[in-house]
Design a protein around this motif. Structure first.
Motif, PDB file in Angstrom:
ATOM      1  N   LEU A  76      -0.779  -0.478  -4.439  1.00 42.93           N
ATOM      2  CA  LEU A  76      -2.036   0.286  -4.484  1.00 42.93           C
ATOM      3  C   LEU A  76      -1.729   1.711  -4.044  1.00 42.93           C
ATOM      4  N   GLU A  77      -1.911   2.666  -4.936  1.00 43.57           N
ATOM      5  CA  GLU A  77      -1.577   4.073  -4.649  1.00 43.57           C
ATOM      6  C   GLU A  77      -2.841   4.918  -4.804  1.00 43.57           C
ATOM      7  N   ARG A  78      -3.117   5.726  -3.787  1.00 40.70           N
ATOM      8  CA  ARG A  78      -4.377   6.490  -3.830  1.00 40.70           C
ATOM      9  C   ARG A  78      -4.365   7.617  -4.848  1.00 40.70           C
ATOM     10  N   GLY A  83       9.276   2.186   5.614  1.00 43.33           N
ATOM     11  CA  GLY A  83       9.323   3.621   5.289  1.00 43.33           C
ATOM     12  C   GLY A  83       8.694   4.457   6.395  1.00 43.33           C
ATOM     13  N   ASP A  84       8.137   5.609   6.006  1.00 42.06           N
ATOM     14  CA  ASP A  84       7.560   6.509   7.009  1.00 42.06           C
ATOM     15  C   ASP A  84       6.446   5.849   7.814  1.00 42.06           C
ATOM     16  N   ALA A  85       5.759   4.888   7.239  1.00 50.55           N
ATOM     17  CA  ALA A  85       4.691   4.198   7.980  1.00 50.55           C
ATOM     18  C   ALA A  85       5.272   3.522   9.222  1.00 50.55           C
ATOM     19  N   VAL A 116       0.867  -1.184   0.000  1.00 49.99           N
ATOM     20  CA  VAL A 116       0.000   0.000   0.000  1.00 49.99           C
ATOM     21  C   VAL A 116       0.899   1.229   0.000  1.00 49.99           C
ATOM     22  N   GLY A 117       0.742   2.090  -1.022  1.00 48.47           N
ATOM     23  CA  GLY A 117       1.523   3.321  -1.103  1.00 48.47           C
ATOM     24  C   GLY A 117       2.609   3.237  -2.160  1.00 48.47           C
ATOM     25  N   GLY A 118       2.545   4.147  -3.114  1.00 52.74           N
ATOM     26  CA  GLY A 118       3.523   4.183  -4.209  1.00 52.74           C
ATOM     27  C   GLY A 118       4.463   5.364  -4.083  1.00 52.74           C
ATOM     28  N   ILE A 178       8.373   6.629  -2.311  1.00 53.96           N
ATOM     29  CA  ILE A 178       9.732   6.090  -2.450  1.00 53.96           C
ATOM     30  C   ILE A 178       9.798   4.667  -1.913  1.00 53.96           C
ATOM     31  N   CYS A 179       9.218   4.457  -0.742  1.00 51.94           N
ATOM     32  CA  CYS A 179       9.356   3.144  -0.099  1.00 51.94           C
ATOM     33  C   CYS A 179       8.582   2.054  -0.832  1.00 51.94           C
ATOM     34  N   GLY A 180       7.335   2.348  -1.210  1.00 45.18           N
ATOM     35  CA  GLY A 180       6.523   1.337  -1.891  1.00 45.18           C
ATOM     36  C   GLY A 180       7.145   0.928  -3.220  1.00 45.18           C
ATOM     37  N   LYS A 224      16.204  15.399  -7.553  1.00 43.67           N
ATOM     38  CA  LYS A 224      14.799  15.795  -7.679  1.00 43.67           C
ATOM     39  C   LYS A 224      13.964  14.574  -7.325  1.00 43.67           C
ATOM     40  N   ARG A 225      12.947  14.738  -6.510  1.00 41.96           N
ATOM     41  CA  ARG A 225      12.127  13.569  -6.118  1.00 41.96           C
ATOM     42  C   ARG A 225      11.545  12.885  -7.343  1.00 41.96           C
ATOM     43  N   ASN A 226      11.195  13.728  -8.320  1.00 44.67           N
ATOM     44  CA  ASN A 226      10.615  13.185  -9.539  1.00 44.67           C
ATOM     45  C   ASN A 226      11.575  12.217 -10.227  1.00 44.67           C
ATOM     46  N   ILE A 268      15.386  15.533  -2.593  1.00 41.97           N
ATOM     47  CA  ILE A 268      15.753  14.714  -1.435  1.00 41.97           C
ATOM     48  C   ILE A 268      17.260  14.501  -1.413  1.00 41.97           C
ATOM     49  N   GLY A 269      17.862  14.736  -0.264  1.00 38.43           N
ATOM     50  CA  GLY A 269      19.301  14.505  -0.114  1.00 38.43           C
ATOM     51  C   GLY A 269      19.546  13.020   0.117  1.00 38.43           C
ATOM     52  N   ILE A 270      20.469  12.466  -0.637  1.00 36.85           N
ATOM     53  CA  ILE A 270      20.799  11.044  -0.460  1.00 36.85           C
ATOM     54  C   ILE A 270      22.276  10.936  -0.107  1.00 36.85           C
ATOM     55  N   GLN A 305      -7.387   3.786  -3.014  1.00 34.52           N
ATOM     56  CA  GLN A 305      -7.143   4.193  -1.627  1.00 34.52           C
ATOM     57  C   GLN A 305      -7.666   3.139  -0.662  1.00 34.52           C
ATOM     58  N   ILE A 306      -6.804   2.715   0.240  1.00 33.91           N
ATOM     59  CA  ILE A 306      -7.203   1.750   1.274  1.00 33.91           C
ATOM     60  C   ILE A 306      -7.888   2.498   2.404  1.00 33.91           C
ATOM     61  N   VAL A 307      -9.030   2.013   2.843  1.00 34.36           N
ATOM     62  CA  VAL A 307      -9.653   2.676   3.997  1.00 34.36           C
ATOM     63  C   VAL A 307      -9.529   1.844   5.275  1.00 34.36           C
ATOM     64  N   LEU A 362      18.427  15.055   9.814  1.00 40.23           N
ATOM     65  CA  LEU A 362      19.621  14.374   9.290  1.00 40.23           C
ATOM     66  C   LEU A 362      19.454  14.070   7.808  1.00 40.23           C
ATOM     67  N   GLY A 363      18.256  14.310   7.273  1.00 41.51           N
ATOM     68  CA  GLY A 363      17.975  13.981   5.866  1.00 41.51           C
ATOM     69  C   GLY A 363      18.113  12.494   5.620  1.00 41.51           C
ATOM     70  N   GLN A 364      17.448  11.674   6.460  1.00 40.28           N
ATOM     71  CA  GLN A 364      17.656  10.229   6.367  1.00 40.28           C
ATOM     72  C   GLN A 364      16.383   9.401   6.192  1.00 40.28           C
ATOM     73  N   GLY A 365      15.202  10.025   6.317  1.00 41.61           N
ATOM     74  CA  GLY A 365      13.961   9.233   6.251  1.00 41.61           C
ATOM     75  C   GLY A 365      13.825   8.453   4.956  1.00 41.61           C
ATOM     76  N   GLY A 366      14.123   9.103   3.836  1.00 38.13           N
ATOM     77  CA  GLY A 366      13.985   8.454   2.529  1.00 38.13           C
ATOM     78  C   GLY A 366      15.033   7.365   2.328  1.00 38.13           C
ATOM     79  N   SER A 367      16.272   7.646   2.750  1.00 36.21           N
ATOM     80  CA  SER A 367      17.318   6.629   2.608  1.00 36.21           C
ATOM     81  C   SER A 367      17.015   5.428   3.503  1.00 36.21           C
ATOM     82  N   ALA A 368      16.483   5.697   4.689  1.00 32.75           N
ATOM     83  CA  ALA A 368      16.115   4.575   5.571  1.00 32.75           C
ATOM     84  C   ALA A 368      15.007   3.746   4.928  1.00 32.75           C
TER      85      ALA A 368
HETATM   86  C1  LIG Z   1      10.851  18.664   5.094  1.00 31.58           C
HETATM   87  C2  LIG Z   1      11.334  17.273   4.816  1.00 31.58           C
HETATM   88  C3  LIG Z   1      12.601  17.092   4.248  1.00 31.58           C
HETATM   89  C4  LIG Z   1      13.085  15.788   4.037  1.00 31.58           C
HETATM   90  N1  LIG Z   1      14.341  15.641   3.519  1.00 31.58           N
HETATM   91  C5  LIG Z   1      14.833  14.385   3.352  1.00 31.58           C
HETATM   92  C6  LIG Z   1      16.146  14.205   2.796  1.00 31.58           C
HETATM   93  O1  LIG Z   1      16.836  15.159   2.456  1.00 31.58           O
HETATM   94  N2  LIG Z   1      16.616  12.928   2.676  1.00 31.58           N
HETATM   95  C7  LIG Z   1      15.860  11.835   3.043  1.00 31.58           C
HETATM   96  O2  LIG Z   1      16.326  10.689   2.910  1.00 31.58           O
HETATM   97  N3  LIG Z   1      14.609  11.995   3.542  1.00 31.58           N
HETATM   98  C8  LIG Z   1      14.079  13.232   3.703  1.00 31.58           C
HETATM   99  N4  LIG Z   1      12.813  13.389   4.189  1.00 31.58           N
HETATM  100  C9  LIG Z   1      12.025  12.194   4.535  1.00 31.58           C
HETATM  101  C10 LIG Z   1      11.433  11.543   3.298  1.00 31.58           C
HETATM  102  O3  LIG Z   1      10.712  12.509   2.555  1.00 31.58           O
HETATM  103  C11 LIG Z   1      10.476  10.421   3.696  1.00 31.58           C
HETATM  104  O4  LIG Z   1      11.097   9.593   4.648  1.00 31.58           O
HETATM  105  C12 LIG Z   1      10.085   9.576   2.484  1.00 31.58           C
HETATM  106  O5  LIG Z   1       9.421  10.368   1.532  1.00 31.58           O
HETATM  107  C13 LIG Z   1       9.175   8.444   2.944  1.00 31.58           C
HETATM  108  O6  LIG Z   1       8.703   7.745   1.828  1.00 31.58           O
HETATM  109  P1  LIG Z   1       7.473   6.742   1.999  1.00 31.58           P
HETATM  110  O7  LIG Z   1       7.306   6.105   0.672  1.00 31.58           O
HETATM  111  O8  LIG Z   1       7.680   5.885   3.192  1.00 31.58           O
HETATM  112  O9  LIG Z   1       6.224   7.663   2.360  1.00 31.58           O
HETATM  113  P2  LIG Z   1       5.483   8.757   1.459  1.00 31.58           P
HETATM  114  O10 LIG Z   1       6.442   9.495   0.618  1.00 31.58           O
HETATM  115  O11 LIG Z   1       4.606   9.532   2.395  1.00 31.58           O
HETATM  116  O12 LIG Z   1       4.567   7.896   0.492  1.00 31.58           O
HETATM  117  C14 LIG Z   1       3.392   7.273   0.947  1.00 31.58           C
HETATM  118  C15 LIG Z   1       2.519   6.965  -0.257  1.00 31.58           C
HETATM  119  O13 LIG Z   1       1.379   6.228   0.183  1.00 31.58           O
HETATM  120  C16 LIG Z   1       0.208   6.759  -0.414  1.00 31.58           C
HETATM  121  N5  LIG Z   1      -0.887   6.468   0.506  1.00 31.58           N
HETATM  122  C17 LIG Z   1      -1.048   6.957   1.765  1.00 31.58           C
HETATM  123  N6  LIG Z   1      -2.151   6.447   2.320  1.00 31.58           N
HETATM  124  C18 LIG Z   1      -2.699   5.596   1.410  1.00 31.58           C
HETATM  125  C19 LIG Z   1      -3.860   4.769   1.398  1.00 31.58           C
HETATM  126  N7  LIG Z   1      -4.663   4.723   2.462  1.00 31.58           N
HETATM  127  N8  LIG Z   1      -4.125   4.030   0.293  1.00 31.58           N
HETATM  128  C20 LIG Z   1      -3.288   4.082  -0.802  1.00 31.58           C
HETATM  129  N9  LIG Z   1      -2.185   4.869  -0.840  1.00 31.58           N
HETATM  130  C21 LIG Z   1      -1.888   5.609   0.242  1.00 31.58           C
HETATM  131  C22 LIG Z   1       0.497   8.254  -0.565  1.00 31.58           C
HETATM  132  O14 LIG Z   1      -0.309   8.829  -1.568  1.00 31.58           O
HETATM  133  C23 LIG Z   1       1.979   8.223  -0.935  1.00 31.58           C
HETATM  134  O15 LIG Z   1       2.184   8.137  -2.325  1.00 31.58           O
HETATM  135  C24 LIG Z   1      12.286  14.670   4.383  1.00 31.58           C
HETATM  136  C25 LIG Z   1      11.009  14.849   4.914  1.00 31.58           C
HETATM  137  C26 LIG Z   1      10.540  16.139   5.125  1.00 31.58           C
HETATM  138  C27 LIG Z   1       9.164  16.311   5.712  1.00 31.58           C
END
Ligand SMILES: Cc1cc2nc3c(=O)[nH]c(=O)nc-3n(C[C@H](O)[C@H](O)[C@H](O)COP(=O)(O)OP(=O)(O)OC[C@H]3O[C@@H](n4cnc5c(N)ncnc54)[C@H](O)[C@@H]3O)c2cc1C
Length: 388
Positions: A38-40, A276-278, A15-17, A19-21, A87-89, A51-53, A109-111, A286-292
């Motif tokens: 599945l991406e909403r 990922g963030d979930a 669930v979620g498309g 970076i992590c998904g 660029k995130r894109n 994003i800094g890597i 979207q998952i509810v 530290l700019g690490q959430g995405g790399s983690a």
């Molecule tokens: C200000 C800021 C600066 C940052 N800078 C950095 C950096 O420099 N370097 C770094 O490594 N990290 C950085 N991060 C952290 C990084 O952005 C996140 O850790 C990363 O984007 C997490 O990716 P994710 O895929 O886990 O979550 P997300 O990017 O939040 O993706 C979740 C996906 O799930 C989808 N979704 C959510 N709920 C549902 C649902 N119910 N059903 C279906 N789809 C759903 C969303 O639409 C989304 O596409 C930063 C964060 C912030 C806030």
């Protein structure tokens, strides 16, 4: 709900498309395991501009097979170890393009999630009344995760800090050094990182006050608010904000999962887990959430592939056997990730206190803790998630 009443059945569902998904689906694909995402949203999301890597993230991208192309898209930041700002894109497109066609299902979207009483597999309820049964479910649905709620994780917590992010293009080139520059005035922090010789990523962090304006998605309002908080900064900062690309602007209130929750939570219910963030949203200090999140993808796919083969996911395999094997794989993944994530999130949490607190005593104690616990300023970037 009985097995026949679901609309679709899949083997591994993510669930979620973000970076992590995308990274998790790619890691599984490279290990020969099929999954769907599945991406909403209706398209790939690149909210957050760039994003800094650091070196640890590049190691994960190497394992995912997309690093070489991405290295061409951003200049090296002068630091110890590899560091670039993408660029995130570019990042999400590289991950998505490497997936088999049809992996990402947009507009879904998952509810809620339930366990099917008949067969113990997770069943997802989608917005619009559809339901999907998964043999293994991975929640990569960000900091307000529906899958994390199902597993029983505590809610993520809010920092009293707002961050605006954006990109500014300089058609004739900018004169900034290839460095991460941070400038601070009172309660406002401005950061600037060049992506190429013409494109710059920047962020502005400021304290959130309850009386402050509501979070807005309107780029005009975001630009106006940001310009107003950077008055007093050097003119190249104000010009950079004025020149920002409107569609790159976003405003976010920072969230985190408490380090002690990461230490104590099981992160698995049956064949369901999170990444990922979930799992571990943390402040961006530290700019690490995405790399983690990229590291999670590599470790989770490796653990799953070690225990669960494509034949185990097929209709012929006994349900109980799959549940046991997938459960063991997820437990192994959580075990491998826990120490790393507790260290990262503790460090970002203490950094957040330093930025947030108004008390000089608390600030002093927090800085001392950082010095004592994390004496190597780039120690966190030396982590290697290992081979896929
Ligand atoms: C200000 C800021 C600066 C940052 N800078 C950095 C950096 O420099 N370097 C770094 O490594 N990290 C950085 N991060 C952290 C990084 O952005 C996140 O850790 C990363 O984007 C997490 O990716 P994710 O895929 O886990 O979550 P997300 O990017 O939040 O993706 C979740 C996906 O799930 C989808 N979704 C959510 N709920 C549902 C649902 N119910 N059903 C279906 N789809 C759903 C969303 O639409 C989304 O596409 C930063 C964060 C912030 C806030």
């Amino acid at each position: 709900m009985d097995m026949d009443s679901v609309d679709e059945s899949h083997e591994i569902v993510i669930v979620g498309g973000g970076i992590c998904g995308l990274a998790t689906a790619l890691a599984l694909h490279r290990k020969g395991l099929k999954s769907i995402i599945l991406e909403r949203s209706d398209t790939l999301r690149d909210t957050g501009a760039a994003i800094g890597i650091r070196a640890n993230g590049w190691r994960a991208l190497d394992q995912l097979g997309v690093a070489s192309d991405l290295r061409q898209r951003a200049i090296t930041i002068h630091r110890i170890g590899e560091c670039r700002c993408l660029k995130r894109n570019d990042l999400i497109k590289a991950l998505a393009d490497a997936l088999p066609p049809g992996t990402v299902h947009f507009g879904r979207q998952i509810v809620s999630v339930n366990i099917d009483r008949e067969n113990a597999y997770p069943t997802l309820q989608l917005y619009g009344d559809k339901s999907i049964r998964a043999k293994v479910l991975i929640g990569c649905d960000g900091s307000r995760s529906t899958v994390a709620d199902f597993i029983g994780l505590k809610s993520t917590k809010l920092f009293a800090i707002l961050a605006v992010r954006g990109l500014t293009n300089y058609p004739n080139g900018h004169a900034f050094d290839h460095e991460i520059t941070r400038m601070r005035r009172d309660k406002t922090l401005v950061g600037r990182v060049p992506i190429t010789d013409k494109l710059v990523y920047w962020f502005v962090a400021q304290q959130w006050t309850p009386s402050g304006e509501k979070l807005t998605h309107d780029p005009e309002v975001i630009k106006r608010l940001t310009s107003s908080v950077v008055t007093g900064f050097p003119s190249d900062v104000t010009e950079m904000i004025e020149g920002a690309e409107m569609d790159s602007l976003s405003l976010t209130r920072l969230r985190h999962r408490a380090p002690w929750d990461l230490l104590l939570t099981s992160f698995r219910k049956g064949t369901v887990t999170v990444a990922g963030d979930a799992m571990h949203v943390m402040g961006p200090f530290l700019g690490q959430g995405g790399s983690a999140a990229l590291e999670d993808a590599v470790v989770l796919a490796r653990c799953l592939a070690q225990k669960v083969g494509a034949e185990d996911l097929s209709a012929n395999c006994s349900r109980q056997m799959l549940i046991n094997k997938a459960g063991e794989a997820i437990d192994q993944y959580v075990k491998e990730r826990r120490k790393r994530l507790v260290a990262l999130s503790t460090r970002t949490y203490i950094n957040g206190i330093v930025l947030e607190t108004r008390s000089w005593l608390v600030k002093f104690v927090a800085i001392m803790l950082l010095v004592i616990l994390f004496s190597d300023p780039i120690g966190h970037t030396k982590y290697d998630c290992g081979r896929l």
